[in-house]
Design a protein around this motif. Structure first.
Motif, PDB file in Angstrom:
ATOM      1  N   ILE A   7      -3.061  -6.263  -2.290  1.00  0.00           N
ATOM      2  CA  ILE A   7      -3.291  -4.843  -1.990  1.00  0.00           C
ATOM      3  C   ILE A   7      -2.915  -4.550  -0.541  1.00  0.00           C
ATOM      4  N   LEU A   8      -3.373  -5.378   0.390  1.00  0.00           N
ATOM      5  CA  LEU A   8      -3.027  -5.168   1.797  1.00  0.00           C
ATOM      6  C   LEU A   8      -1.518  -5.262   2.015  1.00  0.00           C
ATOM      7  N   GLY A   9      -0.871  -6.197   1.326  1.00  0.00           N
ATOM      8  CA  GLY A   9       0.578  -6.339   1.451  1.00  0.00           C
ATOM      9  C   GLY A   9       1.314  -5.106   0.968  1.00  0.00           C
ATOM     10  N   VAL A  10       0.866  -4.530  -0.135  1.00  0.00           N
ATOM     11  CA  VAL A  10       1.506  -3.309  -0.641  1.00  0.00           C
ATOM     12  C   VAL A  10       1.228  -2.150   0.318  1.00  0.00           C
ATOM     13  N   LEU A  11      -0.002  -2.074   0.825  1.00  0.00           N
ATOM     14  CA  LEU A  11      -0.333  -1.001   1.769  1.00  0.00           C
ATOM     15  C   LEU A  11       0.427  -1.153   3.087  1.00  0.00           C
ATOM     16  N   ALA A  12       0.812  -2.381   3.433  1.00  0.00           N
ATOM     17  CA  ALA A  12       1.635  -2.572   4.630  1.00  0.00           C
ATOM     18  C   ALA A  12       2.991  -1.897   4.456  1.00  0.00           C
ATOM     19  N   LEU A  13       3.428  -1.755   3.226  1.00  0.00           N
ATOM     20  CA  LEU A  13       4.704  -1.105   2.934  1.00  0.00           C
ATOM     21  C   LEU A  13       4.589   0.414   2.941  1.00  0.00           C
ATOM     22  N   GLY A  14       3.373   0.931   2.712  1.00  0.00           N
ATOM     23  CA  GLY A  14       3.166   2.377   2.713  1.00  0.00           C
ATOM     24  C   GLY A  14       1.863   2.766   2.033  1.00  0.00           C
ATOM     25  N   ILE A  54      -9.550  -1.003   4.641  1.00  0.00           N
ATOM     26  CA  ILE A  54      -8.740   0.138   4.225  1.00  0.00           C
ATOM     27  C   ILE A  54      -9.595   1.392   4.313  1.00  0.00           C
ATOM     28  N   GLU A  55      -8.923   2.531   4.303  1.00  0.00           N
ATOM     29  CA  GLU A  55      -9.602   3.822   4.234  1.00  0.00           C
ATOM     30  C   GLU A  55      -8.762   4.719   3.341  1.00  0.00           C
ATOM     31  N   PHE A  56      -9.337   5.852   2.973  1.00  0.00           N
ATOM     32  CA  PHE A  56      -8.587   6.734   2.084  1.00  0.00           C
ATOM     33  C   PHE A  56      -8.790   8.187   2.470  1.00  0.00           C
ATOM     34  N   GLU A  57      -7.850   8.981   2.020  1.00  0.00           N
ATOM     35  CA  GLU A  57      -7.941  10.439   2.084  1.00  0.00           C
ATOM     36  C   GLU A  57      -7.841  10.934   0.662  1.00  0.00           C
ATOM     37  N   VAL A  58      -8.532  12.018   0.367  1.00  0.00           N
ATOM     38  CA  VAL A  58      -8.456  12.599  -0.969  1.00  0.00           C
ATOM     39  C   VAL A  58      -7.259  13.543  -1.001  1.00  0.00           C
ATOM     40  N   ASP A  59      -6.401  13.327  -1.983  1.00  0.00           N
ATOM     41  CA  ASP A  59      -5.202  14.138  -2.160  1.00  0.00           C
ATOM     42  C   ASP A  59      -5.434  15.042  -3.369  1.00  0.00           C
ATOM     43  N   PRO A  60      -5.658  16.355  -3.141  1.00  0.00           N
ATOM     44  CA  PRO A  60      -5.892  17.257  -4.282  1.00  0.00           C
ATOM     45  C   PRO A  60      -4.638  17.377  -5.147  1.00  0.00           C
ATOM     46  N   ARG A  61      -4.849  17.366  -6.437  1.00  0.00           N
ATOM     47  CA  ARG A  61      -3.729  17.455  -7.392  1.00  0.00           C
ATOM     48  C   ARG A  61      -3.968  18.657  -8.312  1.00  0.00           C
ATOM     49  N   ASP A  62      -2.955  19.501  -8.465  1.00  0.00           N
ATOM     50  CA  ASP A  62      -3.058  20.663  -9.358  1.00  0.00           C
ATOM     51  C   ASP A  62      -3.071  20.209 -10.805  1.00  0.00           C
ATOM     52  N   GLY A  63      -4.091  20.609 -11.537  1.00  0.00           N
ATOM     53  CA  GLY A  63      -4.170  20.318 -12.966  1.00  0.00           C
ATOM     54  C   GLY A  63      -4.490  18.873 -13.296  1.00  0.00           C
ATOM     55  N   ALA A  75      -8.541  -3.334  11.156  1.00  0.00           N
ATOM     56  CA  ALA A  75      -9.216  -4.544  10.665  1.00  0.00           C
ATOM     57  C   ALA A  75      -8.457  -5.134   9.474  1.00  0.00           C
ATOM     58  N   GLY A  76      -7.937  -4.284   8.610  1.00  0.00           N
ATOM     59  CA  GLY A  76      -7.136  -4.760   7.482  1.00  0.00           C
ATOM     60  C   GLY A  76      -5.837  -5.384   7.939  1.00  0.00           C
ATOM     61  N   ARG A  77      -5.234  -4.772   8.947  1.00  0.00           N
ATOM     62  CA  ARG A  77      -4.001  -5.331   9.520  1.00  0.00           C
ATOM     63  C   ARG A  77      -4.275  -6.725  10.073  1.00  0.00           C
ATOM     64  N   GLN A  78      -5.356  -6.873  10.806  1.00  0.00           N
ATOM     65  CA  GLN A  78      -5.704  -8.172  11.379  1.00  0.00           C
ATOM     66  C   GLN A  78      -5.983  -9.203  10.271  1.00  0.00           C
ATOM     67  N   ALA A  79      -6.673  -8.771   9.215  1.00  0.00           N
ATOM     68  CA  ALA A  79      -6.973  -9.684   8.103  1.00  0.00           C
ATOM     69  C   ALA A  79      -5.684 -10.144   7.428  1.00  0.00           C
ATOM     70  N   LEU A  80      -4.745  -9.230   7.223  1.00  0.00           N
ATOM     71  CA  LEU A  80      -3.467  -9.585   6.601  1.00  0.00           C
ATOM     72  C   LEU A  80      -2.684 -10.546   7.494  1.00  0.00           C
TER      73      LEU A  80
END
Length: 188
Positions: A7-14, A54-63, A75-80
């Motif tokens: 998961i951290l590796g994929v999040l490192a990509l974006g 990790i942290e998150f933001e809520v992305d509103p989606r129509d419908g 902290a996640g970067r350091q762990a990876l």
């Protein structure tokens, strides 16, 4: 848990949502050897958020239901990075998912890390898998089923062993080619 580093590796990509992670695992990550379902991904995302990786933001989606879009924290970067730079220990099982995960995500961070992972795996495979043709296959069996023909069982066991040896030999060749390619790309 290796899923944390995937998961951290994929999040490192974006940035991505849990659903995006699953799609990545079914697409570009499908050959890593992890069969992970969405509920397991969401449980790990919650644990990583609790840990502060990790942290998150809520992305509103129509419908559609809103999506949580995750990013890696410092902290996640350091762990990876700590995981990527930690010593790699090969598994007795060729093509273990840990090797592929480590090579993909740790190796993506630095050519020298990639070289060290491949070199370590190659040395282990040469030492352990070179002995495979010599592995003894029993000459006789004491069948406990009347339907079992011992000669046929030995033949099937031999073919299965040969398939495993051929697979391991092909993996060693790939490791040799990959190491040569990585070392050829080193700055002089």
């Amino acid at each position: 848990m290796q899923l944390d580093y995937m998961i951290l590796g994929v999040l490192a990509l974006g940035r991505c949502s849990g659903y995006d992670l699953r799609r990545w695992m079914e697409g570009p990550g499908r050959y890593l050897g992890y069969g992970v379902q969405l509920p397991q991904i969401y449980r790990r995302l919650a644990k990583l958020a609790e840990r502060g990786w990790i942290e998150f933001e809520v992305d509103p989606r129509d419908g559609r239901p809103d999506a949580k879009v995750y990013t890696m924290t410092e902290a996640g970067r350091q762990a990876l990075l700590e995981w990527a730079r930690s010593p790699y220990e090969p598994s007795p099982r060729p093509m273990d998912p840990d090797f592929k995960l480590r090579f993909l995500f740790a190796g993506s961070l630095d050519r020298e890390i990639a070289i060290e992972i491949v070199r370590t795996e190659l040395e282990y495979r040469r030492k352990h898998d070179a002995q495979s043709p010599l592995a003894p296959i029993p000459d006789s069996y004491d069948p406990q089923l009347p339907e079992l023909d011992p000669q046929w069982a030995r033949e099937i066991q031999t073919m299965t062993h040969e398939q495993g040896y051929a697979y391991a030999s092909g993996f060693i060749v790939w490791l040799e080619l990959t190491l040569a390619r990585l070392e050829a790309g080193r700055p002089r």
